[in-house]
Design a protein around this motif. Sequence first.
Motif, PDB file in Angstrom:
ATOM      1  N   ASN A 189     -26.125 -15.687 -17.197  1.00  0.00           N
ATOM      2  CA  ASN A 189     -24.710 -16.098 -17.221  1.00  0.00           C
ATOM      3  C   ASN A 189     -24.173 -16.235 -18.643  1.00  0.00           C
ATOM      4  O   ASN A 189     -23.365 -17.112 -18.938  1.00  0.00           O
ATOM      5  N   VAL A 190     -24.658 -15.372 -19.522  1.00  0.00           N
ATOM      6  CA  VAL A 190     -24.203 -15.320 -20.916  1.00  0.00           C
ATOM      7  C   VAL A 190     -23.399 -14.043 -21.101  1.00  0.00           C
ATOM      8  O   VAL A 190     -23.724 -13.004 -20.520  1.00  0.00           O
ATOM      9  N   GLU A 191     -22.343 -14.103 -21.914  1.00  0.00           N
ATOM     10  CA  GLU A 191     -21.482 -12.939 -22.116  1.00  0.00           C
ATOM     11  C   GLU A 191     -22.290 -11.730 -22.586  1.00  0.00           C
ATOM     12  O   GLU A 191     -23.245 -11.868 -23.356  1.00  0.00           O
ATOM     13  N   PRO A 192     -21.905 -10.526 -22.146  1.00  0.00           N
ATOM     14  CA  PRO A 192     -22.676  -9.324 -22.523  1.00  0.00           C
ATOM     15  C   PRO A 192     -22.761  -9.119 -24.031  1.00  0.00           C
ATOM     16  O   PRO A 192     -23.816  -8.728 -24.535  1.00  0.00           O
TER      17      PRO A 192
ATOM     18  N   MET B 286     -34.342   2.912 -17.768  1.00  0.00           N
ATOM     19  CA  MET B 286     -34.208   2.394 -16.410  1.00  0.00           C
ATOM     20  C   MET B 286     -32.814   2.709 -15.866  1.00  0.00           C
ATOM     21  O   MET B 286     -31.925   3.113 -16.604  1.00  0.00           O
ATOM     22  N   ASN B 287     -32.658   2.535 -14.562  1.00  0.00           N
ATOM     23  CA  ASN B 287     -31.354   2.792 -13.940  1.00  0.00           C
ATOM     24  C   ASN B 287     -30.414   1.609 -14.061  1.00  0.00           C
ATOM     25  O   ASN B 287     -29.392   1.573 -13.378  1.00  0.00           O
ATOM     26  N   TRP B 288     -30.749   0.638 -14.873  1.00  0.00           N
ATOM     27  CA  TRP B 288     -29.875  -0.495 -15.129  1.00  0.00           C
ATOM     28  C   TRP B 288     -29.822  -0.744 -16.624  1.00  0.00           C
ATOM     29  O   TRP B 288     -30.745  -0.421 -17.355  1.00  0.00           O
ATOM     30  N   ASP B 289     -28.712  -1.301 -17.047  1.00  0.00           N
ATOM     31  CA  ASP B 289     -28.491  -1.606 -18.461  1.00  0.00           C
ATOM     32  C   ASP B 289     -29.067  -2.984 -18.769  1.00  0.00           C
ATOM     33  O   ASP B 289     -28.742  -3.970 -18.096  1.00  0.00           O
ATOM     34  N   ILE B 290     -29.909  -3.058 -19.778  1.00  0.00           N
ATOM     35  CA  ILE B 290     -30.589  -4.325 -20.071  1.00  0.00           C
ATOM     36  C   ILE B 290     -29.599  -5.398 -20.509  1.00  0.00           C
ATOM     37  O   ILE B 290     -29.776  -6.579 -20.190  1.00  0.00           O
ATOM     38  N   VAL B 291     -28.537  -5.010 -21.198  1.00  0.00           N
ATOM     39  CA  VAL B 291     -27.541  -6.001 -21.620  1.00  0.00           C
ATOM     40  C   VAL B 291     -26.847  -6.598 -20.406  1.00  0.00           C
ATOM     41  O   VAL B 291     -26.691  -7.817 -20.289  1.00  0.00           O
ATOM     42  N   GLN B 292     -26.444  -5.727 -19.466  1.00  0.00           N
ATOM     43  CA  GLN B 292     -25.759  -6.205 -18.278  1.00  0.00           C
ATOM     44  C   GLN B 292     -26.694  -7.031 -17.409  1.00  0.00           C
ATOM     45  O   GLN B 292     -26.309  -8.075 -16.861  1.00  0.00           O
ATOM     46  N   ALA B 293     -27.940  -6.560 -17.259  1.00  0.00           N
ATOM     47  CA  ALA B 293     -28.910  -7.305 -16.444  1.00  0.00           C
ATOM     48  C   ALA B 293     -29.190  -8.676 -17.044  1.00  0.00           C
ATOM     49  O   ALA B 293     -29.264  -9.678 -16.326  1.00  0.00           O
ATOM     50  N   LEU B 294     -29.341  -8.725 -18.361  1.00  0.00           N
ATOM     51  CA  LEU B 294     -29.593  -9.996 -19.034  1.00  0.00           C
ATOM     52  C   LEU B 294     -28.410 -10.941 -18.880  1.00  0.00           C
ATOM     53  O   LEU B 294     -28.582 -12.151 -18.680  1.00  0.00           O
ATOM     54  N   SER B 295     -27.209 -10.394 -18.940  1.00  0.00           N
ATOM     55  CA  SER B 295     -26.010 -11.211 -18.766  1.00  0.00           C
ATOM     56  C   SER B 295     -25.932 -11.780 -17.351  1.00  0.00           C
ATOM     57  O   SER B 295     -25.563 -12.951 -17.164  1.00  0.00           O
ATOM     58  N   GLU B 296     -26.291 -10.986 -16.349  1.00  0.00           N
ATOM     59  CA  GLU B 296     -26.244 -11.460 -14.962  1.00  0.00           C
ATOM     60  C   GLU B 296     -27.279 -12.543 -14.702  1.00  0.00           C
ATOM     61  O   GLU B 296     -27.025 -13.505 -13.975  1.00  0.00           O
ATOM     62  N   ILE B 297     -28.441 -12.421 -15.308  1.00  0.00           N
ATOM     63  CA  ILE B 297     -29.509 -13.394 -15.075  1.00  0.00           C
ATOM     64  C   ILE B 297     -29.192 -14.730 -15.737  1.00  0.00           C
ATOM     65  O   ILE B 297     -29.419 -15.802 -15.157  1.00  0.00           O
TER      66      ILE B 297
END
Length: 883
Positions: free
Chosen positions: A169-172, A156-167
């Motif tokens: 609010n947990v550190e990457p 995908m055009n997004w990083d799953i770690v970063q997306a999960l962190s944004e959703i």
Amino acid sequence: EEEEWEPKSKIAKRPRLPKKNEAKTKKVAAPRSAVARKKVKKVAIKEEMVSICKMQLLKPKEEDVGTKLKTLNQKPEVPKKMQINSFQGKNVKSLENDEKPSTSVPVVGNQAKHEKLEEDFASDEPPFKKIKSTTCPEGKPVKNLGGNKVKEEFEMNWDIVQALSEITNVEPWVCANLIRLFREENTIPFIARYRKELINNLEADALREVQQALEELRTVAKKTHTMIQKLKKEGKLSGCLLTALLNCRTLEELDHVTAPYKTGSKGTKAQRAKQLGLEPAALSLLQNPMELNLFSYIRPTTKGLSTIQEVEAGVQHILADIFAKDKDTLDFIRKLCQQRYICIQSALAKVSSKSGNEKDIDKFQLYHEFSCNIKNIHHHQILAINRGENLKILTVKVNIPDGVKNEFCWWCVNERWRPKQFLKPELMRILRNSVEDSYKRLIYPLLCREFRSKLTSDAEKESVMMFGRNLRQLLLTSPVRGRTLMGVDPGYKHGCKLAIISPTSQILHTDVVYLHSGQGFHEAEKIKRLLLRYSCNTVVIGNGTACRETEAYFADLIMKKYFAPLDVVYCIVSEAGASIYSVSPEASKEMPDLDPNLRSAVSIARRVQDPLAELVKIEPKHIGVGMYQHDVSQTLLKATLDSVVEECVSFVGVDINICSEILLRHIAGLNANRAKNIIEWREKNGPFINREQLKEVKGLGPKSFQQCAGFIRFNQEYIKTFCRETHAAGQMVRTVSAQGKKKSKPTPCASRQPNPLDQTCIHPESYNIAMTFLSFIGGNANDIGKSDMQQKVNAVIQKEGLEGIAKRLNTTVHTLQLIIDGLTQPEGFDIRTDFDKPDFKRSIVCFEDLSVGTVLTGKVENATLPVDSKRGYLVGEKWFFLS
């Protein structure tokens, strides 16, 4: 290609390994040293990852998607690499500490253990450096997680770690570790207790939230790639469409992009205009309007091109579709909505007001004319509005102010979609109409769906999480040990069912009494005889029909000291689910000769004696501690509640030699089949002596043992007594090493020796550290749980501190703290002793029983989030406001 995948090999000192060095390493003859074996392992891992990378990059060329697909697949790699590098340079020391699992052990020098680690980090963890050489280092973001699903997510055009962190609010780095831990099938109780460093000491509820968000992202990625493959076969996949698909993060966005391409769709207005050949005209209006002549597209005999108005309308539809699918345009309108007042409104439906049921309509009286800002609306209000809409009693809409539309249209015409050349007035009119049409027909409905979906999703999640919190509070109610109890299932016509159970949950007597049919005095004699006969001084009353009358009956007898010399007390307990359980197969198997009506009285009594052991027999959603449970996702509800039950049972722990099969199947790492096999092994071979014997159970492999071992308990006194009895009978085989047998072949007796550490919460993979710590403080394993142990531990901690001791033992502070807790907690320690206890009473059943100075206790069993954190709470169906 090689440089892009280099960070995965995790070589700290050499960021890039040349090919010739790589070839030299391959030519080295098979070395015998451990260091050389490790280097060969690293090179092999790197070559495999490079080949995977090449396959991924060459695949789009073979499928003739175009050069755009290659660039799209390469785009996300750059920011991901930058994120990992920037994260790695943030705090090296903290990352090195995070890389250690919380149950790490000192260097043992055992090659067998090293080989075992390559497959799993289950037990007997190697030292820090060996973990560092793995392809997925702990404590840092992990790019390649392995498996088909993970590869799809990273395309995908997004990083799953970063997306999960944004959703969440947990550190990457925590999200990266959790992705790895969940991929390796670790359970939430195991992660929360034994992998604390890797998750920054998160609670179980937060772990569940991350797990659910991860599954949602994986679902989006999976559906996206399924749609891409489908569009490839149909020949409809273009570069722009591929970009739009790979940008989708939610199912709503994916539905918006793929709606025109679904099976059975007649096609959008934009698609029909493109089929008429108007797409070049629409693109020319934006790129080169000076050369555009719409009259040249008129075809008098073709429908849709016969007049200039039809041509303009077709161009307008194509432009509107382009605007509605542009990422920058959608990001701008979403950001604009966040800054404005967006409200959700509900009103009484016209159809329901004429033909609806008045009782159902009255239930939603609060929402007949309701309006609230979407930022301030409460979760229970969203669920209530959704229920009313599903029943066709309410109509709901999202109101976006006109100011948002005006500002958006101005920005599109003058900023985002401003033509590169001068535009004639008639063409400028088409552009303005296209923007307004795009907003009204495409973007506004999309925003409404997104807002409603987000509100509903958040409300469902909060409802489920609140259900889980209430369930946990109920399951962890402190048990009442050592009492004989009388369970009462109250009733009118069919009488009150009685059941007396012993302190060990054995059924001593069952009966039926009719307290509310004019026979109360005669029945009192029967109840008194039963209480005196079994020395029972505690009555447990179910809170169902006739509960208050039954309570008043017993309170009156107690106040008159009718049961003297017994000092009788009573309590009221929830009987939710008791009727369902009484006719279940589990109840029939457990109490085959008992009438179902009497089984419910037994269940009510056992709920006070051991709430956890009894309530796990009932499906969680039938326990009745949630709100709107029938309106939320049943899959999400069941998964969360089952996880809460597993968490509670695991953290409390079970004595494997006396627990039931139903209770055992809820331990982390076990299921119905494994629990059944454990019971069969116990019946065939006698009681378990130690945790190692679990490995002999059929179907219980290394991973299952790793997950469940720390939550299994052993009563040491019972085991020692059993060992002495079997020794006296000649049934235990003694150690024969003194008779000349090889030490490498342990005798059956070696696996049947009790281990004092098995009665603690210490995991077997930390036993070596625990024994080292015991020798360090001068303690003995037989003194576990005694006051002497507590004094020795406190003395050492005051002298050197936790961090100093952890460094000396080559472990982490969290692991050391867990070991200290296990060694100092008294035998039979139960975490539920710190939680609420049943409220036993003797009187006070009405306001007349109160007097000045009376203190009346009670218990809230079902709570929701506060309306105002300082003022009111919703309890059940009533609001309580605090002064």
